[in-house]
Design an enzyme around this catalytic site. Structure first.
Site, PDB file in Angstrom:
ATOM      1  CG  HIS A 223      -1.643   1.258   1.466  1.00 37.91           C
ATOM      2  ND1 HIS A 223      -1.434   2.048   2.583  1.00 37.91           N
ATOM      3  CD2 HIS A 223      -2.588   1.899   0.725  1.00 37.91           C
ATOM      4  CE1 HIS A 223      -2.225   3.097   2.530  1.00 37.91           C
ATOM      5  NE2 HIS A 223      -2.938   3.045   1.416  1.00 37.91           N
TER       6      HIS A 223
ATOM      7  CG  HIS B 116       1.038   9.889   1.653  1.00 36.68           C
ATOM      8  ND1 HIS B 116      -0.171  10.108   2.269  1.00 36.68           N
ATOM      9  CD2 HIS B 116       1.448   8.662   2.066  1.00 36.68           C
ATOM     10  CE1 HIS B 116      -0.464   9.080   3.037  1.00 36.68           C
ATOM     11  NE2 HIS B 116       0.503   8.184   2.934  1.00 36.68           N
TER      12      HIS B 116
END
Length: 324
Positions: free
Chosen positions: A45, A89
């Site tokens: 992930h 992110h």
């Protein structure tokens, strides 16, 4: 003379059978004849976000993740302030892991060196960029040549090729995009939610007590593979995420963390990873996989993990595929 000839043929035949039997696909001869849609993959992930900051999801590089046995990489794509499609992110202001093209070049280098491996990429399109921009990045990196293009879209669940078939046709890369895929214009970038459903993310309960369908909304499980988001988050103050110098010198855009700068944010729970990424036990990979299998009568296709170098993720992958 005839006996010698028969013996020679027999020895050659035995040698051929031995060579054939030793063929490996993703490390296992059994996977060569197994359909892609009937295999469980441990996935990294947010694979590109590597480091020791509170917001980082992985402890080792993408290449090291692949070397360890991970064959499914997920990451977030956004457009940075220079209008470059990058791996960021949540926001490129917070964590920019570099251009998507660089990430794809790293993956290509690894695939070039491992001709018997099938790899999957799942990219999220946070800014809803045109799929043509992703296509450009794949072509610039040279990775597009490995991408599998299904004969129809979406390809029915039971019509996926075997790993051996993907390797033989040199289409060893499967690419999914969560939003914005268009198979009529870029046929090798597949629509994630036409092929998968996935369980809720941002879990903060270490027991992972559910396996409900979160996306796509109101999806039925039949005919789709599925992704289990098996990574644990924890709440911390936003002050703990950002460097103090940034907080002192830069005005953070309103709403970046919700209602205000000091709101709690979710970050990966690094300390819990040994338990979260265990093969068995409460809150483990195996426990949630069993829960999901009980609901859907088949094992998960993907379990996404943070910190794949911690715990027993690759061993769990081996177990779930029936090899231990």
């Amino acid at each position: 003379m005839r006996s010698f000839f028969v013996l020679l043929v027999s020895l050659c035949s035995s040698h051929f059978v031995q060579i054939h039997a030793e063929r490996l696909c993703n490390g296992h001869p059994e996977l060569c004849s197994r359909k892609y849609s009937n295999i469980t993959f441990i996935g990294a992930h947010d694979s590109a976000f590597v480091g020791d900051s509170p917001a980082d999801n992985q402890g080792i590089s993408v290449t090291a993740q692949l070397d360890s046995g991970v064959r499914f990489l997920q990451s977030q794509a956004h457009v940075n302030s220079f209008k470059v499609l990058s791996l960021c992110h949540t926001s490129c202001f917070l964590n920019d892991a570099g251009p998507l093209t660089s990430f794809l070049s790293t993956v290509k280098t690894w695939l070039d060196k491992h001709p018997d491996e099938v790899l999957t990429l799942l990219l999220t399109n946070g800014d809803r960029s045109p799929v043509a921009d992703f296509d450009t990045a794949f072509k610039s990196s040279g990775l597009e040549k490995y991408a599998y293009q299904p004969p129809s879209s979406p390809l029915p669940f039971d019509e996926w090729p075997t790993l051996g078939g993907l390797i033989d046709t040199k289409t060893r890369l499967i690419v999914f995009l969560d939003y914005g895929a268009n198979p009529s214009s870029v046929p090798y970038i597949l629509d994630q939610f036409a092929y998968y459903f996935e369980t809720p993310f941002n879990t903060i309960d270490p027991n992972f007590p559910q396996c409900t369908i979160d996306r796509p909304p109101k999806a039925k499980p039949y005919g789709r593979m599925y992704v289990v988001n098996h990574y644990l988050d924890k709440k911390i103050s936003a002050n703990e995420v950002l460097d103090k110098d940034i907080l002192d010198d830069v005005r953070i855009p309103k709403g970046l963390f919700g209602r205000g700068l000091l709101d709690d944010v979710l970050v990966p729970d690094r300390e819990a990873a040994p338990k979260t990424n265990a093969v068995s036990g409460k809150g483990s990979i195996g426990a949630q996989a069993d829960l999901c299998q009980g609901l859907y009568n088949r094992k998960p296709n993907v379990l996404l993990l943070d910190f794949v170098d911690t715990g027993e993720g690759v061993k769990a992958q081996t177990v779930l595929n029936g090899f231990l």
